[in-house]
Scaffold this motif. Structure first.
Motif, mmCIF file in Angstrom:
data_model
loop_
_atom_site.group_PDB
_atom_site.id
_atom_site.type_symbol
_atom_site.label_atom_id
_atom_site.label_comp_id
_atom_site.label_asym_id
_atom_site.label_seq_id
_atom_site.Cartn_x
_atom_site.Cartn_y
_atom_site.Cartn_z
ATOM 1 N N GLU A 12 0.887 -1.162 0.000
ATOM 2 C CA GLU A 12 0.000 0.000 0.000
ATOM 3 C C GLU A 12 0.925 1.213 0.000
ATOM 4 O OE1 GLU A 12 -3.568 -0.775 2.864
ATOM 5 O OE2 GLU A 12 -1.935 -2.112 3.426
ATOM 6 N N GLU A 214 3.544 0.858 2.983
ATOM 7 C CA GLU A 214 3.150 -0.148 3.960
ATOM 8 C C GLU A 214 3.266 -1.495 3.281
ATOM 9 O OE1 GLU A 214 -0.058 2.835 5.848
ATOM 10 O OE2 GLU A 214 -0.777 0.811 5.394
ATOM 11 N N GLU A 232 1.034 -6.432 8.640
ATOM 12 C CA GLU A 232 1.151 -5.194 7.877
ATOM 13 C C GLU A 232 2.169 -4.298 8.579
ATOM 14 O OE1 GLU A 232 -2.560 -3.165 7.406
ATOM 15 O OE2 GLU A 232 -1.646 -1.415 6.444
ATOM 16 N N LYS A 283 -4.333 -6.550 14.107
ATOM 17 C CA LYS A 283 -4.853 -5.847 12.931
ATOM 18 C C LYS A 283 -6.372 -5.819 12.935
ATOM 19 C CE LYS A 283 -5.151 -4.854 8.338
ATOM 20 N NZ LYS A 283 -5.687 -3.524 8.190
#
Ligand code: ADP
Ligand code: MG
Ligand code: ZN
Length: 498
Positions: A12, A214, A232, A283
């Motif tokens: 990302e 990311e 992540e 997450k």
């Protein structure tokens, strides 16, 4: 038998858009040059009750431009959504983003990477690139618009918040989990950055935080098609951090599986000093954000004419330019790639070609070598030495007006003090002399002065030829044409054989 693992990586990328005003209000988006904190603010970007957002047209255009550059289709109907979460840098208690219908989706980008590496279990050198670079197509899932947060500065017992950045247009580019090597992830990120810079939508200044990565990472047994639990890693602010954090996380997850454990879905931070990922929180899933359509902004209705008007603004992108440089200028892929990595460098190269009689190949050699070296050593901008001057200088070397070494001297002088190449050659007395009688005189003098060296040469010490040529160069302060010097020297040495 031991299992071997392969990484699965999805990136990302967050990039601010270079607009004058913020995403949903008319405050200046240029927080970098704001003289003090909290001056480019209004009720909308500080989240006061009742303030109404309006979408920034320029930001929509830039977002669509990026979408098209990444081969996405543009959603003519797209919507804004509220992503709800609390953090002190988010005054509204939600971020306006796009969720169900982003402005662009389903694109792709080609990257090159070593063949899918095989990961042995554990160990630091477990990444084994196999063979040559290989092209692969990475799917770009979506490109959507959102807004940046305010900036927090953490002091000892308190934190300060600066809202100048709050509401600056932010683009999120999300890849499918198609990347299989850290190198491919780096190449993908590098290419996205180059495209954003070519399009003029983002400066790419990673140290200023205008572009952040990311990395979503999981590993799985080689040959399996499953997507395992991923972690992540947030806020990677450099390519180096992206590479190190990804590599560390891949190895960490393999160790977890090999010791019979399970990888937890979590959000990680990267501790650059210690070189490890650290757990920040488990997450959240999308439903934790309670996304819902933004009631204060109407859906965006785009039409074909608007999209076409943006499409024609697309410049020649790095990939296409690289191919053209290879085809038209007979450069190798890596030579072309270096030149096209920065638009300004590619433009400079083509500008120099226009002004020069020398071949593009020779011009590339100068730019990739001496020019880049001087550029890195001085603090000036690339265009402080004009492409025309560089072309003139290269032509003087090509037509032997000056030697290659003198050319380097002239270039360094151009970088230091500017000026005209021909004038510098004159002022410094660098012109090469190809006058036969002048060189013959110098050769004869050196031969007369060194009888014992001649004897050694005649006795078989061939390497002395270079020494003799060097003596002439010294005596003439490098002005004698080296090719002619060598010829005359050889002749002179032969004539003196008994
Ligand atoms: P969100 O962050 O909103 O939960 P997704 O789960 O759909 O969104 O994906 C976010 C990113 O994670 C994407 O770049 C995607 O490619 C990547 N990703 C999804 N699943 C995996 C996986 N199993 N391994 C590695 N990356 C993944
Ligand atoms: Mg995410
Ligand atoms: Zn504002």
């Amino acid at each position: 038998m031991k299992l071997t693992y392969e990484p699965v990586i999805g990136l990302e990328i967050h990039g601010e858009l270079l607009t004058k005003s913020k995403m949903f209000c008319s405050c200046s988006a240029d927080y970098g040059s704001a003289p003090e904190p909290n001056i480019n603010i209004c009720p909308t970007c500080t989240g006061l009750p009742g303030a109404m957002p309006t979408a920034n047209k320029k930001a929509l255009e830039l977002a669509a431009l990026v979408g098209l550059a990444l081969n996405c289709s543009i959603n003519k109907h797209n919507t804004f959504a509220r992503k709800n979460y609390f953090y002190p840098d988010l005054p509204k208690g939600y971020q306006i983003s796009q969720y169900e219908l982003p402005i662009a989706e389903k694109g792709w980008m080609d990257v090159t990477s070593p063949l899918t590496p095989l990961l042995k279990g554990g160990g630091n050198d477990s990444l084994l690139p196999q063979g040559e670079g290989l092209g692969m197509r990475v799917r770009v899932r979506r490109v959507h618009i959102e807004e940046d947060t305010a900036k927090l500065s953490h002091e000892k017992n308190y934190a300060l918040v600066d809202f100048n950045r709050a509401g600056v247009p932010l683009l999120e580019i999300v890849s499918e989990p198609d990347l299989r090597t850290v190198e491919a992830a780096l190449d993908y990120a590098t290419k996205i950055r180059a495209i954003l810079r070519y399009l003029g939508v983002n400066s790419g200044d990673m140290e200023k935080g205008v572009l952040r990565f990311e990395a979503n990472i999981s590993v799985r047994p080689v040959g399996s098609a499953e997507l395992r639990k991923r972690t992540e890693i947030k806020n990677l602010n450099s390519f180096r951090a992206l590479a190190r954090a990804s590599q560390y996380e891949i190895e960490r997850q393999i160790k977890v599986y090999e010791s019979g454990g399970e990888v937890l879905q979590e959000t990680l931070g990267w501790d650059d000093a210690r070189g490890i990922t650290t757990s920040q929180r488990s997450k959240e899933d999308a439903h934790d954000y309670r996304y819902f359509p933004e009631p204060d902004l109407p859906p965006l209705k785009l039409n074909d004419a608007w999209i076409d008007a943006i499409r024609i603004q697309l410049p020649e992108l790095p990939e296409a330019k690289t191919k053209r440089f290879i085809a038209d200028f007979e450069l190798t892929p890596s030579e072309a790639h270096l030149l096209t990595s920065e638009l300004s460098l590619a433009t400079y190269f083509e500008e120099a070609i226009k002004h020069a009689k020398s071949s593009p190949k020779i011009i590339n050699t100068w730019i990739a070598g001496e020019f880049m070296r001087n550029l890195n050593e001085s603090n000036v901008e690339a265009d402080s030495v004009s492409a025309r001057s560089l072309a003139q200088l290269i032509d003087m070397v090509t037509d032997k007006t000056i030697s290659g070494n003198a050319g380097k001297t002239v270039l360094t002088e151009l970088f230091k003090n500017g000026g005209d190449p021909a004038e510098i050659v004159k002022a410094k007395g660098l012109a090469q002399i190809s006058d036969e009688s002048f060189i013959q005189e110098a050769v004869t003098k050196i031969l007369n002065d060194n009888p014992s060296e001649i004897e050694k040469y005649h006795a078989g010490k061939d390497t002395l030829l270079q020494w003799f040529v060097g003596q002439v160069a010294r005596a003439t302060k490098g002005k004698a044409d080296p090719v002619m010097t060598k010829e005359l020297m050889l002749k002179g040495l032969e004539e003196r054989r008994k």
